[in-house]
Design a protein around this motif. Sequence first.
Motif, short mmCIF file in Angstrom:
data_model
loop_
_atom_site.label_atom_id
_atom_site.label_comp_id
_atom_site.label_asym_id
_atom_site.label_seq_id
_atom_site.Cartn_x
_atom_site.Cartn_y
_atom_site.Cartn_z
N PHE A 1 28.81 1.30 68.46
CA PHE A 1 29.38 1.23 69.80
C PHE A 1 29.06 -0.10 70.47
CE2 PHE A 1 29.52 6.01 69.63
CZ PHE A 1 30.89 6.12 69.83
N GLU A 2 27.85 -0.63 70.24
CA GLU A 2 27.50 -1.91 70.83
C GLU A 2 28.34 -3.04 70.25
OE1 GLU A 2 23.60 -4.72 70.60
OE2 GLU A 2 23.27 -2.75 71.50
N PHE A 3 28.55 -3.02 68.93
CA PHE A 3 29.37 -4.06 68.31
C PHE A 3 30.83 -3.90 68.71
CE2 PHE A 3 31.65 -6.03 64.67
CZ PHE A 3 31.16 -7.33 64.86
N ALA A 4 31.27 -2.65 68.87
CA ALA A 4 32.64 -2.41 69.33
C ALA A 4 32.85 -3.03 70.71
CB ALA A 4 32.93 -0.92 69.36
N GLN A 5 31.83 -2.97 71.55
CA GLN A 5 31.94 -3.58 72.88
C GLN A 5 32.14 -5.08 72.76
OE1 GLN A 5 31.77 -1.96 76.15
NE2 GLN A 5 32.70 -3.95 76.50
N TYR A 6 31.45 -5.70 71.80
CA TYR A 6 31.63 -7.14 71.55
C TYR A 6 33.08 -7.42 71.13
CZ TYR A 6 31.76 -11.40 68.76
OH TYR A 6 32.13 -12.60 68.22
N LYS B 1 40.19 0.93 68.91
CA LYS B 1 40.70 -0.15 68.06
C LYS B 1 39.55 -1.05 67.59
CE LYS B 1 45.02 0.67 67.66
NZ LYS B 1 45.55 1.01 66.33
N ALA B 2 38.56 -1.23 68.45
CA ALA B 2 37.41 -2.05 68.08
C ALA B 2 36.60 -1.38 66.97
CB ALA B 2 36.53 -2.30 69.30
N ILE B 3 36.40 -0.08 67.08
CA ILE B 3 35.68 0.65 66.02
C ILE B 3 36.49 0.62 64.73
CG2 ILE B 3 34.89 2.94 65.30
CD1 ILE B 3 34.15 3.47 68.22
N GLU B 4 37.79 0.75 64.85
CA GLU B 4 38.66 0.67 63.68
C GLU B 4 38.54 -0.71 63.02
OE1 GLU B 4 43.45 0.40 62.99
OE2 GLU B 4 42.73 1.97 64.33
N MET B 5 38.47 -1.75 63.83
CA MET B 5 38.33 -3.11 63.30
C MET B 5 37.02 -3.25 62.54
SD MET B 5 38.71 -6.65 65.44
CE MET B 5 38.51 -8.26 64.67
N ALA C 1 28.45 -7.51 59.14
CA ALA C 1 27.09 -7.07 58.82
C ALA C 1 26.27 -7.08 60.11
CB ALA C 1 26.44 -7.96 57.78
N LEU C 2 25.65 -5.95 60.43
CA LEU C 2 24.84 -5.82 61.63
C LEU C 2 23.38 -5.63 61.24
CD1 LEU C 2 27.05 -3.25 63.62
CD2 LEU C 2 27.37 -5.73 63.39
N TYR C 3 22.51 -6.40 61.87
CA TYR C 3 21.08 -6.30 61.62
C TYR C 3 20.41 -5.78 62.89
CZ TYR C 3 22.28 -9.12 57.58
OH TYR C 3 22.85 -9.57 56.41
N LEU C 4 19.70 -4.65 62.77
CA LEU C 4 19.19 -3.97 63.95
C LEU C 4 17.71 -4.24 64.16
CD1 LEU C 4 20.94 -0.48 63.55
CD2 LEU C 4 21.90 -2.69 64.25
N ASN C 5 17.30 -4.19 65.46
CA ASN C 5 15.90 -4.40 65.79
C ASN C 5 15.15 -3.09 65.97
OD1 ASN C 5 17.55 -5.83 68.50
ND2 ASN C 5 16.81 -3.72 68.62
N ILE C 6 15.62 -2.03 65.37
CA ILE C 6 14.96 -0.73 65.43
C ILE C 6 13.57 -0.82 64.80
CG2 ILE C 6 15.02 1.56 64.36
CD1 ILE C 6 16.63 1.41 66.89
N ASP C 7 12.60 -0.15 65.41
CA ASP C 7 11.27 0.01 64.81
C ASP C 7 11.28 1.35 64.07
OD1 ASP C 7 8.49 1.07 64.65
OD2 ASP C 7 8.00 -0.84 65.62
N SER C 8 11.20 1.29 62.74
CA SER C 8 11.35 2.51 61.95
C SER C 8 10.27 3.54 62.26
CB SER C 8 11.35 2.18 60.46
OG SER C 8 10.16 1.49 60.09
N GLY C 9 9.07 3.08 62.62
CA GLY C 9 8.00 4.01 62.97
C GLY C 9 8.29 4.75 64.26
N ILE C 10 8.75 4.02 65.27
CA ILE C 10 9.09 4.65 66.55
C ILE C 10 10.26 5.60 66.38
CG2 ILE C 10 10.06 4.19 68.84
CD1 ILE C 10 8.36 1.66 68.93
N THR D 1 20.16 -7.28 66.50
CA THR D 1 19.50 -8.58 66.53
C THR D 1 20.48 -9.67 66.14
OG1 THR D 1 17.35 -7.65 65.99
CG2 THR D 1 17.67 -9.97 65.49
N GLU D 2 21.28 -9.38 65.12
CA GLU D 2 22.25 -10.37 64.64
C GLU D 2 23.45 -9.64 64.05
OE1 GLU D 2 21.05 -14.16 62.56
OE2 GLU D 2 22.03 -13.16 60.87
N ALA D 3 24.62 -10.19 64.26
CA ALA D 3 25.85 -9.69 63.64
C ALA D 3 26.58 -10.87 63.04
CB ALA D 3 26.73 -8.99 64.68
#
Length: 715
Positions: free
Chosen positions: A309-314, A325-329, A336-345, A545-547
């Motif tokens: 959803f965040e990338f679709a907003q971009y 349409k953005a999600i479809e795109m 490629a999306l790289y996330l800043n999620i903390d896997s422990g949290i 973090t990066e797309a």
Amino acid sequence: MRAKKILKSTLSISLSVFLTFIIFAAVASIAVAMYFMRLMKNTPPVYLQDTDTLPSSYIYEMNSETGKYDMVYSTSDTSKGMKIAISLSELPEYTKNAFICTEDERFYNHEGVDYRRTFTAFINEFINIYDTQHGGSTITQQLIKNITSDDEQSWQRKLREICRAINFEKNYTKDQILEAYLNTIYFGQDENGTNIYGIEAASIGYFGKKASQLTIAESASLAAIPQNPYWKNPITDYAENQGRKEYSLRKMFELGYLSSEEYENALNEKVLTANMQEFKDRYPDHLTLETKEENLSLINSWTVDTAIFEFAQYLENEYNLSESKAIEMFNNGGYALYLNIDSGIQAELEKNYSDYTYFPKVADDKGENIQSAFVVMNYSGQILGICGSIGEKTTSLCWNNATMSHRQPGSTIKPLSVYGYGLENDRITWSTIYNDSPLEANTITKEPWPENYNNYWSFKNNSISYFLKHSTNTVAARLCVDFGPKPVFEYATQNMHLDLNPAYDCDYAPLSVGATGEGPTLLNLTNSYLPYGNGGRYCKAHIITEATDTRTKEVLIEHTALEFEQVVSSETAYIMNKLLQNNCNPNPPDSDPGTGAPAALPHKTVAGKTGTTQNWRDIEFIGLTEDFVSGIWVGDQSGENEDAMQSMKSAAIWKNVFGNYADGYSSDAAYPESSNVKMCYYCKETGLLANDSCPKSAEPGYYKSDYSVYCPKQH
């Protein structure tokens, strides 16, 4: 004479009509041309996919144990799918010609669009006057459709496809396009149910041999499939496939690619497929497809949903698209999306949100239990953990109470509105004295307003710090009256970036007690508190973090070098942080704990604020520690169950769900200091800085240097 006049008049009218038609046609042509040029400019470009993999977009999460990114999501379901790349030079000429003659006989002559073919296909939709078995799309257009998965049945989609095809052929040669087409086209399923992509996999799956070994008849049999991969492949419906094969062979002969002898031999050749017993007996050691299984969840995680959803907003902002349409795109592949999620949290949140262990199990009139959502971020705005509901997540891209539910913030709005504005603009201090009494009738409403959450007015004087700690509504309302709704609204929305509606929320009730028209999301509300633990600096919450665009290697989004916005002074942020700490202190100087006291931790300093909406439908708590800013919402999802959260304490639930984890988080982080703030003692009776005439009732408070310059009494 009369006849001449009539003739002259008729000619004049006819000429006028003709000229009007010419002018209209010219204007229409210009309008169409301008529309098409604008469409060409605004249509996102299409690039050739890597033919070694299925077209896909990917999402990666950092593994906190290994320090490396793990792929957690792929838009292509590669389970039970096979694709094997092959160079065009490895294919027999007649194999290539079979597809060209069947699908796009003028492939090497047009520039992406065959207008004659498009016109005949269009006419045949209405009047079946052409003996044709082809559609209107060229090989280039079909390749674009395969890459983008843009198959909407509309004239807008067709125009997009034409624009893309024209641009596409400016960047790639015909052989590059044909090779990519033959490597990406879908060929249906083999006898084992394997989805087949590309001619090499199709040749092995249907005929047990490499595509370089295909006969003319087998080539035509494969060329018959693209018109309808599900029903015209030789395993699903052999007769349909062979009928279409004969059409392919006839076209090859008519266009001069086959001699009469080759044509007759191919027509008479019996094509054997891998599912036939005769084939298995004759070729027991034939080639087979080995499908690969990807150990990826079929249901998106909360983190993956949030990232999409965040990338679709971009994409929406970049290309002026709708969300769908953005999600479809994105799903069409190439990102490629790289996330800043903390896997422990994230693991901790998902464990605690798996059932109702830490939540009150209260059902509404419809038998639906209360729900909850949680979000954790660091002071760089990176979303480190998120859960959108209690219980097992059963669908992808589903409703997320943390990012999609707009709810009244209740008293959590007070530090972001009246108290924050008052401190920032030196209208109040830690110890400014107010009275706990409602506004008189007809000031705001016909009755005295507002009520406190305990339905009690003390009519006593006390300090700002006391009233914020006890979330007293009357004082918040009085502050809003003293300051005026407009500047308070501007502070909340422009400084603190809180999502409020100017049509409904620039008013006393929304800004003082959080009775907003719609309200912010939990994510936005939590994000708005970030400056109060970060020296007054704000950074918008983000999970990416990066797309990157995997086709061009272009970096589309990059949050590695963050830019902060100083939204309030460091002095205001420091004092507000201390006020929020005071709210969560179980042993305050006045021995009167605030509403956030249940959130207190033994090793970390919690600064936070509780909130309750009307009739106890919802409760919230925004909690800051030295490392994180986090928020929880608990309530009746339908909003219909009054008193659903009566007597429930959001601060205590926050502590159980995440606070204890945060308390054990090892770091040397600290809240930012402010050299322009002093700790001074104040007189409880007057609210002024204490002196010798107020020795016994003095308590500590925090003040900007220009106010506390003399700070007469340092206990």
